[in-house]
Design an enzyme around this catalytic site. Structure first.
Site, PDB file in Angstrom:
ATOM      1  N   SER A  31     -54.400  39.998  26.632  1.00 23.38           N
ATOM      2  CA  SER A  31     -54.464  38.603  26.172  1.00 23.38           C
ATOM      3  C   SER A  31     -53.966  38.462  24.746  1.00 23.38           C
ATOM      4  O   SER A  31     -53.956  37.374  24.188  1.00 23.38           O
ATOM      5  CB  SER A  31     -55.910  38.089  26.261  1.00 23.38           C
ATOM      6  OG  SER A  31     -56.787  38.956  25.583  1.00 23.38           O
ATOM      7  N   ASN A 118     -67.865  41.409  24.501  1.00 18.30           N
ATOM      8  CA  ASN A 118     -68.359  40.239  25.236  1.00 18.30           C
ATOM      9  C   ASN A 118     -69.013  39.213  24.306  1.00 18.30           C
ATOM     10  O   ASN A 118     -68.751  38.014  24.403  1.00 18.30           O
ATOM     11  CB  ASN A 118     -69.336  40.673  26.330  1.00 18.30           C
ATOM     12  CG  ASN A 118     -68.661  41.566  27.359  1.00 18.30           C
ATOM     13  OD1 ASN A 118     -67.443  41.719  27.350  1.00 18.30           O
ATOM     14  ND2 ASN A 118     -69.453  42.162  28.245  1.00 18.30           N
ATOM     15  N   THR A 163     -56.564  -9.836  33.286  1.00 20.57           N
ATOM     16  CA  THR A 163     -57.354  -9.065  34.250  1.00 20.57           C
ATOM     17  C   THR A 163     -56.451  -8.971  35.479  1.00 20.57           C
ATOM     18  O   THR A 163     -55.695  -9.911  35.775  1.00 20.57           O
ATOM     19  CB  THR A 163     -58.691  -9.743  34.619  1.00 20.57           C
ATOM     20  OG1 THR A 163     -58.398 -11.010  35.209  1.00 20.57           O
ATOM     21  CG2 THR A 163     -59.573  -9.977  33.406  1.00 20.57           C
ATOM     22  N   HIS A 164     -56.479  -7.833  36.134  1.00 15.50           N
ATOM     23  CA  HIS A 164     -55.556  -7.561  37.257  1.00 15.50           C
ATOM     24  C   HIS A 164     -54.094  -7.703  36.841  1.00 15.50           C
ATOM     25  O   HIS A 164     -53.237  -7.996  37.668  1.00 15.50           O
ATOM     26  CB  HIS A 164     -55.830  -8.487  38.456  1.00 15.50           C
ATOM     27  CG  HIS A 164     -57.283  -8.636  38.780  1.00 15.50           C
ATOM     28  ND1 HIS A 164     -57.947  -7.827  39.677  1.00 15.50           N
ATOM     29  CD2 HIS A 164     -58.226  -9.490  38.288  1.00 15.50           C
ATOM     30  CE1 HIS A 164     -59.214  -8.182  39.740  1.00 15.50           C
ATOM     31  NE2 HIS A 164     -59.416  -9.184  38.914  1.00 15.50           N
ATOM     32  N   SER A 291     -30.348   6.492  25.722  1.00 15.07           N
ATOM     33  CA  SER A 291     -29.964   7.024  27.024  1.00 15.07           C
ATOM     34  C   SER A 291     -28.567   7.605  26.900  1.00 15.07           C
ATOM     35  O   SER A 291     -27.742   7.095  26.140  1.00 15.07           O
ATOM     36  CB  SER A 291     -29.982   5.899  28.052  1.00 15.07           C
ATOM     37  OG  SER A 291     -29.109   6.203  29.109  1.00 15.07           O
ATOM     38  N   LYS A 297     -29.993   1.265  25.611  1.00 13.62           N
ATOM     39  CA  LYS A 297     -31.397   1.634  25.835  1.00 13.62           C
ATOM     40  C   LYS A 297     -32.103   2.183  24.599  1.00 13.62           C
ATOM     41  O   LYS A 297     -31.531   2.921  23.815  1.00 13.62           O
ATOM     42  CB  LYS A 297     -31.479   2.717  26.927  1.00 13.62           C
ATOM     43  CG  LYS A 297     -31.142   2.235  28.319  1.00 13.62           C
ATOM     44  CD  LYS A 297     -32.144   1.240  28.879  1.00 13.62           C
ATOM     45  CE  LYS A 297     -33.440   1.881  29.285  1.00 13.62           C
ATOM     46  NZ  LYS A 297     -33.347   2.619  30.535  1.00 13.62           N
ATOM     47  N   ASN A 299     -35.760   4.008  24.671  1.00 17.75           N
ATOM     48  CA  ASN A 299     -36.856   4.352  25.578  1.00 17.75           C
ATOM     49  C   ASN A 299     -38.107   4.797  24.821  1.00 17.75           C
ATOM     50  O   ASN A 299     -37.996   5.542  23.852  1.00 17.75           O
ATOM     51  CB  ASN A 299     -36.400   5.469  26.517  1.00 17.75           C
ATOM     52  CG  ASN A 299     -35.235   5.027  27.387  1.00 17.75           C
ATOM     53  OD1 ASN A 299     -35.170   3.868  27.784  1.00 17.75           O
ATOM     54  ND2 ASN A 299     -34.317   5.926  27.637  1.00 17.75           N
ATOM     55  N   GLU A 304     -44.680   7.448  26.542  1.00 23.82           N
ATOM     56  CA  GLU A 304     -44.553   7.952  27.918  1.00 23.82           C
ATOM     57  C   GLU A 304     -45.000   9.405  28.021  1.00 23.82           C
ATOM     58  O   GLU A 304     -45.708   9.795  28.957  1.00 23.82           O
ATOM     59  CB  GLU A 304     -43.096   7.842  28.395  1.00 23.82           C
ATOM     60  CG  GLU A 304     -42.689   6.425  28.736  1.00 23.82           C
ATOM     61  CD  GLU A 304     -41.220   6.358  29.119  1.00 23.82           C
ATOM     62  OE1 GLU A 304     -40.935   5.994  30.260  1.00 23.82           O
ATOM     63  OE2 GLU A 304     -40.349   6.674  28.280  1.00 23.82           O
ATOM     64  N   TYR A 331     -70.912  38.526  31.723  1.00 18.94           N
ATOM     65  CA  TYR A 331     -69.487  38.398  31.423  1.00 18.94           C
ATOM     66  C   TYR A 331     -68.633  38.903  32.582  1.00 18.94           C
ATOM     67  O   TYR A 331     -68.931  39.929  33.192  1.00 18.94           O
ATOM     68  CB  TYR A 331     -69.129  39.204  30.161  1.00 18.94           C
ATOM     69  CG  TYR A 331     -67.644  39.153  29.876  1.00 18.94           C
ATOM     70  CD1 TYR A 331     -67.088  38.091  29.180  1.00 18.94           C
ATOM     71  CD2 TYR A 331     -66.786  40.138  30.370  1.00 18.94           C
ATOM     72  CE1 TYR A 331     -65.712  38.020  28.964  1.00 18.94           C
ATOM     73  CE2 TYR A 331     -65.415  40.072  30.160  1.00 18.94           C
ATOM     74  CZ  TYR A 331     -64.890  39.006  29.459  1.00 18.94           C
ATOM     75  OH  TYR A 331     -63.533  38.930  29.255  1.00 18.94           O
ATOM     76  N   GLN A 336     -61.428  35.556  30.348  1.00 16.60           N
ATOM     77  CA  GLN A 336     -60.245  35.664  29.491  1.00 16.60           C
ATOM     78  C   GLN A 336     -59.288  34.494  29.756  1.00 16.60           C
ATOM     79  O   GLN A 336     -58.497  34.132  28.900  1.00 16.60           O
ATOM     80  CB  GLN A 336     -59.555  37.002  29.743  1.00 16.60           C
ATOM     81  CG  GLN A 336     -58.371  37.253  28.834  1.00 16.60           C
ATOM     82  CD  GLN A 336     -57.957  38.707  28.844  1.00 16.60           C
ATOM     83  OE1 GLN A 336     -58.655  39.547  28.301  1.00 16.60           O
ATOM     84  NE2 GLN A 336     -56.851  39.004  29.490  1.00 16.60           N
ATOM     85  N   LYS A 339     -58.797  30.851  27.608  1.00 13.55           N
ATOM     86  CA  LYS A 339     -58.131  30.590  26.317  1.00 13.55           C
ATOM     87  C   LYS A 339     -56.919  29.694  26.398  1.00 13.55           C
ATOM     88  O   LYS A 339     -56.812  28.710  25.663  1.00 13.55           O
ATOM     89  CB  LYS A 339     -57.782  31.908  25.655  1.00 13.55           C
ATOM     90  CG  LYS A 339     -59.053  32.596  25.238  1.00 13.55           C
ATOM     91  CD  LYS A 339     -58.911  33.919  24.648  1.00 13.55           C
ATOM     92  CE  LYS A 339     -60.259  34.569  24.665  1.00 13.55           C
ATOM     93  NZ  LYS A 339     -60.827  34.731  26.035  1.00 13.55           N
TER      94      LYS A 339
END
Ligand code: ARG
Length: 483
Positions: A31, A118, A163-164, A291, A297, A299, A304, A331, A336, A339
């Site tokens: 690791s 550990n 709303t909606h 773009s 464009k 963007n 996003e 343990y 491991q 992480k």
């Protein structure tokens, strides 16, 4: 290589093994290339452990000094990039310990007395996360302040409240921004709670059962600042639990997921609002891209991507919580795997919070000391959009209620008025008084005051409502809270 020729010393765990690890297994089980980022926590934890071993007479003063100076060397080697990280040494803990032994000889080998990797790794992850939580707390304050600034400058800008995603009632743009401040303030509370439970000491639990050495765990906790608000040391009280659970990491990732969900919702609104069909806001060009084929464009890449990265963080929550499921005490090497999702969650959240503070509030121009380049609000199209959707229909119903109609009847009456306005392609406020009176005789010319967007806004003057007076009071409350 014959079975007995391999270098047993390069492995941390004794002469018991009769064959070396294959390269594939080494790569699979190591690791170090991701957990090395916890090196400061590892050294800090080791120094606190050594200090306690010396105070308890478990190691002598000379060994303690040798450990301290060896660790100081290692610290500067890692900081300057000269430290040689070795895959063969599996993880950050064994890499640092091996180097310490090179530098400090037997003293280095004594450091691990009464300790196991550990309880060491559980301590390191907690220490590392604690300092990240402090950074995240500060970033959340910055973002909230940016939003409060925008709110304050736009208390009187009128936005169609939806709303909606259908126009519902007019709201103050400032009020809308402060809704996100509420969300981020709850996120900050959650992170503070997570910090409290993260800030507890596993060290001294050893492999799983505690240790036969007379350790002073409370001293280590104090040295590491693992104390409560009153300064009492916070020590994990069960060795099996201390080395095995990662619930603090899971709840951190849950809190981070919620925070990202809040950012994602805000992103979605920014994306809509900056589209040509809305045109409510602009974000600075540096947060957008062009773009390669369509020259016109711009963007909204940053919001996003933030919306997309929310999926990634929520995925890490699923990963971590699934990692824990089915692990027997204590343990297991499964842990491991805690992480990378944890680290990536922290990185993603911090970058996102930083970029949003800047995108919303702008950056300080050193020449003027003023923030510049935050979002720009276009009140005219926002107000026009609110006018399109009969956003004051509820106000007309409320007007009729005040004249004595039961609310349900008023609601029905106003539905007819809206239908008439639709057929004339005009707003309710543009219907002649005679037409309005056709729907109910009690309607008088004072009706026009409540049919205006501003009249509607001002009327919602209850605590938490969108009336400018309320929004200003909330701005003041947040300013006092955020400092
Ligand atoms: N690299 C390990 C981890 O991240 C450290 C603990 C290993 N302990 C052990 N007994 N194998 O969890």
């Amino acid at each position: 290589m014959s079975q007995n020729q391999f270098d047993k010393k390069s492995q941390a765990w004794s002469a018991l093994f009769s064959e070396p690890m294959s390269d594939l297994v080494k790569r699979y089980t190591s690791s170090v290339f991701f957990d090395k980022r916890m090196w400061q926590a590892d050294i800090t934890g080791s120094l606190a452990h050594a200090d306690m071993l010396a105070a308890q007479g478990i190691i002598n003063a000379a060994d303690h000094e040798a450990i301290k100076s060896g660790m100081a060397t290692i610290w500067s080697e890692i900081e300057s990039g000269t430290f040689e990280w070795k895959l063969d040494l599996e993880d950050v803990h064994l890499n640092i310990e091996a180097r310490l032994t090179q530098l400090a000889g037997d003293a280095g080998k004594r450091l691990h007395t009464g300790r196991s990797r550990n309880d060491q790794v559980a301590t390191d992850v907690r220490l590392w996360l604690r300092s990240e939580l402090d950074l995240i707390g500060a970033l959340l304050v910055d973002l909230q302040k940016s939003l409060v600034d925008i709110a304050e400058h736009n208390v009187d800008a009128i936005l169609p409240g939806f709303t909606h995603l259908q126009v519902a009632q007019p709201v103050s743009f400032g009020h809308h921004m402060l809704a996100y401040v509420e969300m981020f303030s709850r996120d900050a509370e959650r992170f503070a709670e997570v910090r409290r439970r993260t800030n507890r000491l596993p060290l001294g639990s050893a492999a799983l059962a505690g240790t036969s050495y007379p350790l002073d765990r409370e001293r280590v906790a104090r040295t590491l600042g693992m104390v409560d608000a009153a300064g009492n040391p916070q020590v994990c009280q069960n060795s099996l639990d201390a080395v095995s659970d990662r619930d603090f990491a899971i709840e951190f990732t849950a809190a981070a997921s919620l925070c990202m969900v809040h950012i994602s919702r805000m992103s979605e609104e920014f994306i809509l609002w900056m589209s040509q069909n809305f045109g409510f806001i602009k974000i600075a060009d540096r947060f957008t891209t062009g773009s390669s084929i369509m020259p016109q464009k711009k963007n909204p890449d940053v919001p996003e991507l933030a919306r997309g990265k929310t999926g990634r963080v929520v995925g890490h929550l699923m990963g971590l919580i699934t990692l824990m499921k089915g692990q027997p005490l204590a343990y297991n090497k499964d842990n491991q795997e805690d992480k990378e999702p944890l680290f990536d969650t922290v990185d993603t959240l911090k970058d996102t919070l930083r970029i949003f503070s800047e995108m919303v509030g702008g950056q300080v121009n050193p020449a003027t000391g003023q923030k510049e380049g935050g979002i720009t609000i276009n009140p005219a199209p926002m107000e026009a959009a609110a006018l399109k959707g009969y956003a004051t229909a509820t106000d007309l119903a409320d007007y009729l209620v005040k004249k004595g109609l039961p609310f349900r009847d008023a609601h029905e009456t106003v539905a007819h008025a809206v239908k008439a306005a639709q057929s004339h392609a005009c707003d309710l406020s543009e219907l002649p008084l005679a037409v309005l009176q056709g729907f109910h005789a009690s309607i008088d010319k004072d009706v026009y005051a409540c049919l205006s967007l501003r009249g509607s806004l001002n009327a919602r003057n209850t605590l938490g409502g969108t009336a400018p007076a309320q929004v200003k009071a909330q701005v003041a409350r947040h300013r006092a809270r955020l400092g």
